[in-house]
Design a protein around this motif. Structure first.
Motif, PDB file in Angstrom:
ATOM      1  N   TYR A 210      16.018   1.365 -36.606  1.00 26.33           N
ATOM      2  CA  TYR A 210      17.437   1.614 -36.857  1.00 26.33           C
ATOM      3  C   TYR A 210      18.147   0.289 -37.115  1.00 26.33           C
ATOM      4  CZ  TYR A 210      22.102   3.423 -36.616  1.00 26.33           C
ATOM      5  OH  TYR A 210      23.381   3.757 -36.939  1.00 26.33           O
TER       6      TYR A 210
ATOM      7  N   GLY B  56      21.810  -1.364 -37.145  1.00 24.68           N
ATOM      8  CA  GLY B  56      23.237  -1.220 -36.843  1.00 24.68           C
ATOM      9  C   GLY B  56      24.017  -2.202 -37.693  1.00 24.68           C
ATOM     10  N   GLY B  57      24.432  -3.310 -37.077  1.00 27.28           N
ATOM     11  CA  GLY B  57      25.064  -4.379 -37.861  1.00 27.28           C
ATOM     12  C   GLY B  57      24.016  -5.314 -38.436  1.00 27.28           C
ATOM     13  N   GLY B  58      22.820  -5.272 -37.874  1.00 28.94           N
ATOM     14  CA  GLY B  58      21.690  -6.026 -38.423  1.00 28.94           C
ATOM     15  C   GLY B  58      21.581  -7.475 -37.964  1.00 28.94           C
ATOM     16  N   THR B  59      22.414  -7.919 -37.033  1.00 25.42           N
ATOM     17  CA  THR B  59      22.335  -9.335 -36.649  1.00 25.42           C
ATOM     18  C   THR B  59      20.984  -9.685 -36.024  1.00 25.42           C
ATOM     19  OG1 THR B  59      23.406  -8.870 -34.525  1.00 25.42           O
ATOM     20  CG2 THR B  59      24.842  -9.618 -36.313  1.00 25.42           C
ATOM     21  N   LEU B  60      20.392  -8.724 -35.328  1.00 27.09           N
ATOM     22  CA  LEU B  60      19.069  -8.979 -34.736  1.00 27.09           C
ATOM     23  C   LEU B  60      17.953  -8.449 -35.631  1.00 27.09           C
ATOM     24  CD1 LEU B  60      19.957  -8.245 -31.006  1.00 27.09           C
ATOM     25  CD2 LEU B  60      19.532 -10.467 -32.066  1.00 27.09           C
ATOM     26  N   VAL B  61      18.195  -7.311 -36.279  1.00 30.51           N
ATOM     27  CA  VAL B  61      17.149  -6.752 -37.149  1.00 30.51           C
ATOM     28  C   VAL B  61      16.910  -7.687 -38.340  1.00 30.51           C
ATOM     29  CG1 VAL B  61      16.502  -4.818 -38.628  1.00 30.51           C
ATOM     30  CG2 VAL B  61      17.611  -4.372 -36.447  1.00 30.51           C
TER      31      VAL B  61
ATOM     32  N   GLY C 201      28.814 -14.165 -29.884  1.00 30.30           N
ATOM     33  CA  GLY C 201      28.581 -15.034 -31.040  1.00 30.30           C
ATOM     34  C   GLY C 201      29.846 -15.692 -31.578  1.00 30.30           C
TER      35      GLY C 201
ATOM     36  N   THR D 236      27.381  -4.722 -33.691  1.00 26.36           N
ATOM     37  CA  THR D 236      27.974  -3.448 -33.266  1.00 26.36           C
ATOM     38  C   THR D 236      27.845  -3.242 -31.757  1.00 26.36           C
ATOM     39  OG1 THR D 236      25.923  -2.198 -33.582  1.00 26.36           O
ATOM     40  CG2 THR D 236      27.409  -2.361 -35.495  1.00 26.36           C
TER      41      THR D 236
ATOM     42  N   ASN E 299      24.450  -3.831 -29.255  1.00 26.30           N
ATOM     43  CA  ASN E 299      24.495  -4.658 -28.052  1.00 26.30           C
ATOM     44  C   ASN E 299      23.766  -4.004 -26.878  1.00 26.30           C
ATOM     45  OD1 ASN E 299      26.082  -6.279 -25.686  1.00 26.30           O
ATOM     46  ND2 ASN E 299      26.085  -7.407 -27.620  1.00 26.30           N
TER      47      ASN E 299
ATOM     48  N   PHE F  73      20.977  -2.693 -27.008  1.00 27.37           N
ATOM     49  CA  PHE F  73      19.541  -2.924 -27.175  1.00 27.37           C
ATOM     50  C   PHE F  73      19.186  -4.409 -27.203  1.00 27.37           C
ATOM     51  CE2 PHE F  73      20.453   1.227 -28.881  1.00 27.37           C
ATOM     52  CZ  PHE F  73      19.388   1.993 -28.460  1.00 27.37           C
TER      53      PHE F  73
ATOM     54  N   GLY G 138      23.600  -9.326 -24.691  1.00 17.48           N
ATOM     55  CA  GLY G 138      24.040  -8.105 -24.006  1.00 17.48           C
ATOM     56  C   GLY G 138      25.329  -8.313 -23.228  1.00 17.48           C
ATOM     57  N   ASP G 139      26.137  -9.285 -23.661  1.00 18.13           N
ATOM     58  CA  ASP G 139      27.403  -9.550 -22.951  1.00 18.13           C
ATOM     59  C   ASP G 139      28.323  -8.329 -22.976  1.00 18.13           C
ATOM     60  OD1 ASP G 139      26.817 -12.319 -22.428  1.00 18.13           O
ATOM     61  OD2 ASP G 139      27.174 -12.686 -24.560  1.00 18.13           O
TER      62      ASP G 139
ATOM     63  N   VAL H  85      21.952   6.031 -30.818  1.00 20.89           N
ATOM     64  CA  VAL H  85      23.204   6.093 -30.062  1.00 20.89           C
ATOM     65  C   VAL H  85      24.347   6.316 -31.046  1.00 20.89           C
ATOM     66  CG1 VAL H  85      24.780   4.793 -28.573  1.00 20.89           C
ATOM     67  CG2 VAL H  85      22.303   4.559 -28.274  1.00 20.89           C
TER      68      VAL H  85
ATOM     69  N   LYS I 149      32.226 -14.992 -19.177  1.00 20.52           N
ATOM     70  CA  LYS I 149      30.935 -15.417 -19.728  1.00 20.52           C
ATOM     71  C   LYS I 149      30.736 -16.892 -19.402  1.00 20.52           C
ATOM     72  CE  LYS I 149      28.443 -15.991 -24.089  1.00 20.52           C
ATOM     73  NZ  LYS I 149      28.155 -15.359 -25.375  1.00 20.52           N
TER      74      LYS I 149
HETATM   75  C1  LIG Z   1      23.528 -16.333 -33.895  1.00 24.46           C
HETATM   76  C2  LIG Z   1      23.600 -15.142 -32.957  1.00 24.46           C
HETATM   77  C3  LIG Z   1      24.445 -15.212 -31.854  1.00 24.46           C
HETATM   78  C4  LIG Z   1      24.539 -14.135 -30.973  1.00 24.46           C
HETATM   79  N1  LIG Z   1      25.350 -14.225 -29.894  1.00 24.46           N
HETATM   80  C5  LIG Z   1      25.432 -13.194 -29.019  1.00 24.46           C
HETATM   81  C6  LIG Z   1      26.265 -13.287 -27.875  1.00 24.46           C
HETATM   82  O1  LIG Z   1      26.940 -14.293 -27.636  1.00 24.46           O
HETATM   83  N2  LIG Z   1      26.294 -12.233 -27.024  1.00 24.46           N
HETATM   84  C7  LIG Z   1      25.558 -11.087 -27.238  1.00 24.46           C
HETATM   85  O2  LIG Z   1      25.633 -10.159 -26.442  1.00 24.46           O
HETATM   86  N3  LIG Z   1      24.747 -10.986 -28.316  1.00 24.46           N
HETATM   87  C8  LIG Z   1      24.677 -11.990 -29.210  1.00 24.46           C
HETATM   88  N4  LIG Z   1      23.856 -11.908 -30.294  1.00 24.46           N
HETATM   89  C9  LIG Z   1      23.018 -10.721 -30.445  1.00 24.46           C
HETATM   90  C10 LIG Z   1      23.626  -9.612 -31.336  1.00 24.46           C
HETATM   91  O3  LIG Z   1      24.384 -10.150 -32.387  1.00 24.46           O
HETATM   92  C11 LIG Z   1      24.529  -8.655 -30.548  1.00 24.46           C
HETATM   93  O4  LIG Z   1      23.900  -8.262 -29.349  1.00 24.46           O
HETATM   94  C12 LIG Z   1      24.908  -7.417 -31.367  1.00 24.46           C
HETATM   95  O5  LIG Z   1      25.836  -6.626 -30.655  1.00 24.46           O
HETATM   96  C13 LIG Z   1      23.723  -6.566 -31.800  1.00 24.46           C
HETATM   97  O6  LIG Z   1      24.249  -5.530 -32.607  1.00 24.46           O
HETATM   98  P1  LIG Z   1      23.750  -5.256 -34.099  1.00 24.46           P
HETATM   99  O7  LIG Z   1      24.530  -4.087 -34.581  1.00 24.46           O
HETATM  100  O8  LIG Z   1      23.798  -6.452 -34.936  1.00 24.46           O
HETATM  101  O9  LIG Z   1      22.248  -4.855 -33.800  1.00 24.46           O
HETATM  102  P2  LIG Z   1      21.045  -4.671 -34.836  1.00 24.46           P
HETATM  103  O10 LIG Z   1      20.491  -5.989 -35.219  1.00 24.46           O
HETATM  104  O11 LIG Z   1      21.442  -3.738 -35.956  1.00 24.46           O
HETATM  105  O12 LIG Z   1      20.045  -3.889 -33.907  1.00 24.46           O
HETATM  106  C14 LIG Z   1      19.549  -4.454 -32.717  1.00 24.46           C
HETATM  107  C15 LIG Z   1      18.600  -3.440 -32.080  1.00 24.46           C
HETATM  108  O13 LIG Z   1      19.338  -2.302 -31.642  1.00 24.46           O
HETATM  109  C16 LIG Z   1      18.874  -1.110 -32.320  1.00 24.46           C
HETATM  110  N5  LIG Z   1      20.092  -0.359 -32.601  1.00 24.46           N
HETATM  111  C17 LIG Z   1      21.256  -0.848 -33.121  1.00 24.46           C
HETATM  112  N6  LIG Z   1      22.197   0.116 -33.136  1.00 24.46           N
HETATM  113  C18 LIG Z   1      21.607   1.232 -32.655  1.00 24.46           C
HETATM  114  C19 LIG Z   1      22.051   2.579 -32.442  1.00 24.46           C
HETATM  115  N7  LIG Z   1      23.309   2.967 -32.713  1.00 24.46           N
HETATM  116  N8  LIG Z   1      21.174   3.468 -31.943  1.00 24.46           N
HETATM  117  C20 LIG Z   1      19.896   3.093 -31.651  1.00 24.46           C
HETATM  118  N9  LIG Z   1      19.417   1.852 -31.828  1.00 24.46           N
HETATM  119  C21 LIG Z   1      20.261   0.939 -32.319  1.00 24.46           C
HETATM  120  C22 LIG Z   1      18.146  -1.598 -33.555  1.00 24.46           C
HETATM  121  O14 LIG Z   1      17.161  -0.693 -33.982  1.00 24.46           O
HETATM  122  C23 LIG Z   1      17.533  -2.900 -33.044  1.00 24.46           C
HETATM  123  O15 LIG Z   1      16.368  -2.636 -32.318  1.00 24.46           O
HETATM  124  C24 LIG Z   1      23.755 -12.963 -31.204  1.00 24.46           C
HETATM  125  C25 LIG Z   1      22.917 -12.890 -32.318  1.00 24.46           C
HETATM  126  C26 LIG Z   1      22.836 -13.971 -33.181  1.00 24.46           C
HETATM  127  C27 LIG Z   1      21.918 -13.856 -34.386  1.00 24.46           C
END
Ligand SMILES: Cc1cc2nc3c(=O)[nH]c(=O)nc-3n(C[C@H](O)[C@H](O)[C@H](O)COP(=O)(O)OP(=O)(O)OC[C@H]3O[C@@H](n4cnc5c(N)ncnc54)[C@H](O)[C@@H]3O)c2cc1C
Length: 272
Positions: free
Chosen positions: A26, A28-33, A93, A102, A106, A108, A114-115, A154, A172
């Motif tokens: 899946y 979401g916003g893709g920051t980790l994917v 971030g 998203t 967060n 996951f 996971g803040d 979710v 934090k």
């Molecule tokens: C440079 C950098 C700095 C960061 N700083 C922070 C920080 O300070 N604090 C912090 O908490 N995090 C931080 N992060 C981590 C991340 O950006 C956040 O945790 C963010 O909220 C993840 O959301 P996303 O939508 O980008 O997740 P994605 O990359 O889209 O997905 C992450 C994981 O969650 C799963 N997923 C996403 N949405 C859903 C859904 N609705 N249902 C089921 N599964 C789902 C995906 O399949 C994947 O496994 C950082 C990341 C980077 C690259």
């Protein structure tokens, strides 16, 4: 390796596709994917997104706020009904990350990320998934294991709305300001009746594999006034139930040394 990108119009459809394809992830916003893709992660070859606008909505439901899983940190920061969550959203971030990260993602994110989930945990969050079922976030995080097959999609997270702005606190702790990764993060919901703390919730992130409730701290505070004595009692049990990790940000020893100090700072700031 090429990546297939599929866009679904509903969470049910996305859940069906994810359930039938173990190499789908899946998005979401893709920051980790996206980071996983860029780093050459071979464990998936398909990303699945949902374009249902429902996932980006927020609404008040009585004393709860219901947040779509696709709401980004930036969108949440523009929403005045979510003011109590602004400090937590702002801690994720820098601006570019917050624009994409998203609320659902967060939940996951692996420690020390996971803040935002830490803040949700202190607000008795419930997670709503594609089939409409609900689960307390505390149970959802306890069961979360990315290596144990498909995770549920979710769709929404529902949280308590603090009765007053002074009831909810977030802190934090990071070494690099303003964009550093967490040494740890704390969230505390401290409702008071006749000056006594009632239904206290305190959560901490980056002190265990997932954000967790600080149950001993909650017990030390419950039914007491928030004063120097109760804060001292809370700090004494701050480490109970925690398994602080050693990672690139801090050692387990360092986290254990400073956690009671930062908890005291958070609680002292909430005194009135
Ligand atoms: C440079 C950098 C700095 C960061 N700083 C922070 C920080 O300070 N604090 C912090 O908490 N995090 C931080 N992060 C981590 C991340 O950006 C956040 O945790 C963010 O909220 C993840 O959301 P996303 O939508 O980008 O997740 P994605 O990359 O889209 O997905 C992450 C994981 O969650 C799963 N997923 C996403 N949405 C859903 C859904 N609705 N249902 C089921 N599964 C789902 C995906 O399949 C994947 O496994 C950082 C990341 C980077 C690259």
């Amino acid at each position: 390796m090429s990546i297939n990108s599929l866009v679904c119009s509903s969470a049910t459809e996305a859940a069906r596709l994810l359930g039938s394809n173990p190499r789908a992830r899946y998005f979401g916003g893709g920051t980790l994917v996206m980071r996983a893709i860029n780093e050459g992660d071979q464990s998936f070859d398909t990303i699945i997104r949902i374009n249902d606008p429902e996932l980006t909505q927020m609404q008040i439901a009585g004393n709860r706020l219901v947040i779509g899983a696709g709401v980004t940190m930036s969108a949440l920061l523009r929403h005045r009904d979510a003011g109590f969550l602004h400090a937590a959203a702002r801690s994720v971030g820098g601006p570019a990350i917050r624009h994409m990260a998203t609320v659902g993602g967060n939940l996951f994110a692996q420690s020390p990320y996971g803040d935002f989930a830490t803040a949700l945990l202190a607000l008795d969050a419930e997670v709503i998934v594609a089939d409409g079922s609900r689960m307390a976030l505390v149970d959802f995080l306890a069961r979360r294991n990315p290596s144990s097959g498909p995770t549920p999609v979710v769709t929404q997270v529902s949280v308590n709305r603090p009765a007053s702005a002074g009831d909810f606190w977030f802190l934090k702790v990071s070494r690099v300001k303003p964009k550093g990764i967490s040494v740890m993060s704390f969230a505390a919901h401290l409702p008071r009746a006749a000056n006594q703390l009632q239904q206290v919730r305190v959560a901490v992130g980056a002190m265990a594999p997932t954000p967790v409730r600080m149950l001993s701290v909650e017990q030390a505070l419950e039914g007491h006034a928030l004063d120097a004595a109760s804060i001292e009692a809370a700090a004494r049990v701050a480490l109970e139930g925690l398994t602080p990790p050693t990672d690139a940000i801090a050692t387990s020893w360092y986290r254990s040394e400073v956690a009671p100090v930062h908890l005291k700072r958070l609680l002292t700031g909430a005194m009135r």
